[in-house]
Design a protein around this motif. Structure first.
Motif, PDB file in Angstrom:
ATOM      1  N   ARG A 154       0.831  -1.207   0.000  1.00 25.54           N
ATOM      2  CA  ARG A 154       0.000   0.000   0.000  1.00 25.54           C
ATOM      3  C   ARG A 154       0.864   1.255   0.000  1.00 25.54           C
ATOM      4  O   ARG A 154       0.503   2.280  -0.571  1.00 25.54           O
ATOM      5  CB  ARG A 154      -0.910  -0.024   1.225  1.00 25.54           C
ATOM      6  CG  ARG A 154      -1.809   1.166   1.331  1.00 25.54           C
ATOM      7  CD  ARG A 154      -2.689   1.075   2.545  1.00 25.54           C
ATOM      8  NE  ARG A 154      -3.413   2.314   2.711  1.00 25.54           N
ATOM      9  CZ  ARG A 154      -4.090   2.621   3.783  1.00 25.54           C
ATOM     10  NH1 ARG A 154      -4.163   1.778   4.785  1.00 25.54           N
ATOM     11  NH2 ARG A 154      -4.708   3.769   3.855  1.00 25.54           N
ATOM     12  N   GLU A 155       2.027   1.177   0.611  1.00 24.87           N
ATOM     13  CA  GLU A 155       2.928   2.325   0.721  1.00 24.87           C
ATOM     14  C   GLU A 155       3.655   2.643  -0.593  1.00 24.87           C
ATOM     15  O   GLU A 155       4.356   3.651  -0.678  1.00 24.87           O
ATOM     16  CB  GLU A 155       3.946   2.096   1.840  1.00 24.87           C
ATOM     17  CG  GLU A 155       3.322   1.901   3.213  1.00 24.87           C
ATOM     18  CD  GLU A 155       2.501   3.091   3.662  1.00 24.87           C
ATOM     19  OE1 GLU A 155       2.969   4.242   3.496  1.00 24.87           O
ATOM     20  OE2 GLU A 155       1.383   2.871   4.162  1.00 24.87           O
ATOM     21  N   LEU A 156       3.510   1.811  -1.610  1.00 16.48           N
ATOM     22  CA  LEU A 156       4.155   2.069  -2.896  1.00 16.48           C
ATOM     23  C   LEU A 156       3.524   3.238  -3.647  1.00 16.48           C
ATOM     24  O   LEU A 156       4.147   3.831  -4.522  1.00 16.48           O
ATOM     25  CB  LEU A 156       4.085   0.821  -3.791  1.00 16.48           C
ATOM     26  CG  LEU A 156       4.876  -0.400  -3.341  1.00 16.48           C
ATOM     27  CD1 LEU A 156       4.538  -1.599  -4.219  1.00 16.48           C
ATOM     28  CD2 LEU A 156       6.362  -0.105  -3.372  1.00 16.48           C
ATOM     29  N   ASP A 157       2.285   3.572  -3.306  1.00 14.87           N
ATOM     30  CA  ASP A 157       1.543   4.598  -4.034  1.00 14.87           C
ATOM     31  C   ASP A 157       2.315   5.913  -4.110  1.00 14.87           C
ATOM     32  O   ASP A 157       2.866   6.379  -3.113  1.00 14.87           O
ATOM     33  CB  ASP A 157       0.187   4.852  -3.355  1.00 14.87           C
ATOM     34  CG  ASP A 157      -0.639   5.846  -4.129  1.00 14.87           C
ATOM     35  OD1 ASP A 157      -0.905   5.606  -5.321  1.00 14.87           O
ATOM     36  OD2 ASP A 157      -0.990   6.899  -3.556  1.00 14.87           O
ATOM     37  N   VAL A 173      -1.134  -6.404  -4.494  1.00 12.47           N
ATOM     38  CA  VAL A 173      -1.614  -5.244  -5.254  1.00 12.47           C
ATOM     39  C   VAL A 173      -3.131  -5.303  -5.375  1.00 12.47           C
ATOM     40  O   VAL A 173      -3.831  -4.305  -5.154  1.00 12.47           O
ATOM     41  CB  VAL A 173      -0.932  -5.178  -6.642  1.00 12.47           C
ATOM     42  CG1 VAL A 173      -1.627  -4.174  -7.554  1.00 12.47           C
ATOM     43  CG2 VAL A 173       0.546  -4.847  -6.499  1.00 12.47           C
ATOM     44  N   SER A 174      -3.646  -6.461  -5.685  1.00 12.93           N
ATOM     45  CA  SER A 174      -5.087  -6.626  -5.824  1.00 12.93           C
ATOM     46  C   SER A 174      -5.815  -6.367  -4.503  1.00 12.93           C
ATOM     47  O   SER A 174      -6.852  -5.698  -4.475  1.00 12.93           O
ATOM     48  CB  SER A 174      -5.400  -8.038  -6.333  1.00 12.93           C
ATOM     49  OG  SER A 174      -6.785  -8.182  -6.568  1.00 12.93           O
ATOM     50  N   VAL A 175      -5.283  -6.889  -3.399  1.00 12.14           N
ATOM     51  CA  VAL A 175      -5.893  -6.666  -2.079  1.00 12.14           C
ATOM     52  C   VAL A 175      -5.938  -5.174  -1.759  1.00 12.14           C
ATOM     53  O   VAL A 175      -6.973  -4.645  -1.332  1.00 12.14           O
ATOM     54  CB  VAL A 175      -5.123  -7.438  -0.972  1.00 12.14           C
ATOM     55  CG1 VAL A 175      -5.499  -6.942   0.413  1.00 12.14           C
ATOM     56  CG2 VAL A 175      -5.375  -8.929  -1.081  1.00 12.14           C
ATOM     57  N   VAL A 176      -4.823  -4.489  -1.951  1.00 16.44           N
ATOM     58  CA  VAL A 176      -4.753  -3.056  -1.641  1.00 16.44           C
ATOM     59  C   VAL A 176      -5.802  -2.299  -2.444  1.00 16.44           C
ATOM     60  O   VAL A 176      -6.558  -1.473  -1.892  1.00 16.44           O
ATOM     61  CB  VAL A 176      -3.336  -2.505  -1.915  1.00 16.44           C
ATOM     62  CG1 VAL A 176      -3.308  -0.982  -1.848  1.00 16.44           C
ATOM     63  CG2 VAL A 176      -2.336  -3.111  -0.935  1.00 16.44           C
ATOM     64  N   ARG A 177      -5.886  -2.568  -3.720  1.00 17.28           N
ATOM     65  CA  ARG A 177      -6.849  -1.862  -4.569  1.00 17.28           C
ATOM     66  C   ARG A 177      -8.275  -2.285  -4.246  1.00 17.28           C
ATOM     67  O   ARG A 177      -9.192  -1.458  -4.264  1.00 17.28           O
ATOM     68  CB  ARG A 177      -6.512  -2.107  -6.037  1.00 17.28           C
ATOM     69  CG  ARG A 177      -5.232  -1.384  -6.451  1.00 17.28           C
ATOM     70  CD  ARG A 177      -4.822  -1.693  -7.862  1.00 17.28           C
ATOM     71  NE  ARG A 177      -3.665  -0.885  -8.260  1.00 17.28           N
ATOM     72  CZ  ARG A 177      -2.880  -1.172  -9.289  1.00 17.28           C
ATOM     73  NH1 ARG A 177      -3.110  -2.247 -10.032  1.00 17.28           N
ATOM     74  NH2 ARG A 177      -1.853  -0.401  -9.578  1.00 17.28           N
ATOM     75  N   ASN A 178      -8.479  -3.560  -3.931  1.00 15.89           N
ATOM     76  CA  ASN A 178      -9.812  -4.047  -3.587  1.00 15.89           C
ATOM     77  C   ASN A 178     -10.343  -3.360  -2.330  1.00 15.89           C
ATOM     78  O   ASN A 178     -11.543  -3.133  -2.198  1.00 15.89           O
ATOM     79  CB  ASN A 178      -9.783  -5.567  -3.394  1.00 15.89           C
ATOM     80  CG  ASN A 178     -11.141  -6.119  -3.054  1.00 15.89           C
ATOM     81  OD1 ASN A 178     -11.516  -6.172  -1.893  1.00 15.89           O
ATOM     82  ND2 ASN A 178     -11.866  -6.516  -4.082  1.00 15.89           N
ATOM     83  N   GLY A 224      -9.940  -0.385  -1.634  1.00 19.45           N
ATOM     84  CA  GLY A 224     -10.239   0.997  -1.977  1.00 19.45           C
ATOM     85  C   GLY A 224      -9.089   1.968  -1.838  1.00 19.45           C
ATOM     86  O   GLY A 224      -9.282   3.187  -1.920  1.00 19.45           O
ATOM     87  N   HIS A 225      -7.891   1.464  -1.652  1.00 20.38           N
ATOM     88  CA  HIS A 225      -6.733   2.338  -1.525  1.00 20.38           C
ATOM     89  C   HIS A 225      -6.140   2.633  -2.895  1.00 20.38           C
ATOM     90  O   HIS A 225      -6.077   1.757  -3.759  1.00 20.38           O
ATOM     91  CB  HIS A 225      -5.662   1.701  -0.639  1.00 20.38           C
ATOM     92  CG  HIS A 225      -6.151   1.365   0.729  1.00 20.38           C
ATOM     93  ND1 HIS A 225      -6.424   2.340   1.668  1.00 20.38           N
ATOM     94  CD2 HIS A 225      -6.445   0.182   1.306  1.00 20.38           C
ATOM     95  CE1 HIS A 225      -6.850   1.757   2.770  1.00 20.38           C
ATOM     96  NE2 HIS A 225      -6.877   0.451   2.580  1.00 20.38           N
TER      97      HIS A 225
END
Length: 179
Positions: free
Chosen positions: A107-110, A132-137, A139-140
């Motif tokens: 998540r901190e890669l953004d 990556v999928s979890v982080v985006r799923n 809503g981040h």
């Protein structure tokens, strides 16, 4: 190779005993596998075990400095899984904690982070893509970061799961191939 015929391949007593003790301890202490292994190595002398190379252990040093390290187990792929002290429950609990930690770090890669895959052709590219999928799923936002794959040859999973898919809408990817 010579040991496989007699069923002795990978049956080193100390490796299985020490690593499984660290894994079982990690599960008992509700910490991840990377932290558990680092803690076990760092405390070696206190536990009556002498680790000759403890001063240069990445896991031990990371533990001492409180730097997160994650370990992602595919059960049945390592010699320690055939050891009598191996616990699927402990392995699963500890490595799952590391997956959750890995997701929080992804998540901190953004907005400018960098993910580097070095020499893992299967497991880590899969873990990274799922994170990556979890982080985006959840809503981040996870955009505008860089991924890199370093290996002797470029394989399918790192190419797709590290370089292409995670950065397809934004960001960049770098493939470094060779010795």
């Amino acid at each position: 190779e010579t040991q496989i015929g007699e069923g002795r391949f990978g049956m080193a007593r100390e490796t299985g005993e020490y690593m499984n003790a660290a894994i079982n301890g990690a599960a008992t202490n509700n910490i991840g596998l990377g932290e558990g292994l680092g803690q076990f190595i760092a405390a070696g002398d206190k536990g009556g075990i002498s680790f000759q190379h403890q001063p240069i252990s990445i896991l031990s040093e990371a533990y001492s400095r409180k730097v997160p390290v994650t370990v992602h187990v595919a059960i049945g792929t390592d010699i320690i899984h055939a050891h009598p002290q191996a616990s699927g429950k402990a392995l699963g609990e500890a490595t799952y904690r590391d997956f959750r930690l890995f997701c929080s770090m992804a998540r901190e890669l953004d907005g400018g982070g960098i993910y580097i895959n070095v020499g893992s052709a299967v497991v880590l590219p899969e873990v990274f893509l799922k994170a990556v999928s979890v982080v985006r799923n959840l809503g981040h936002r996870l955009e505008e970061f860089t991924t890199a794959n370093l290996d002797f040859i470029q394989h399918y999973r790192p190419t797709q799961n590290v370089l292409k898919r995670p950065t397809q809408n934004s960001g960049q990817s770098i493939a470094l191939t060779g010795h």
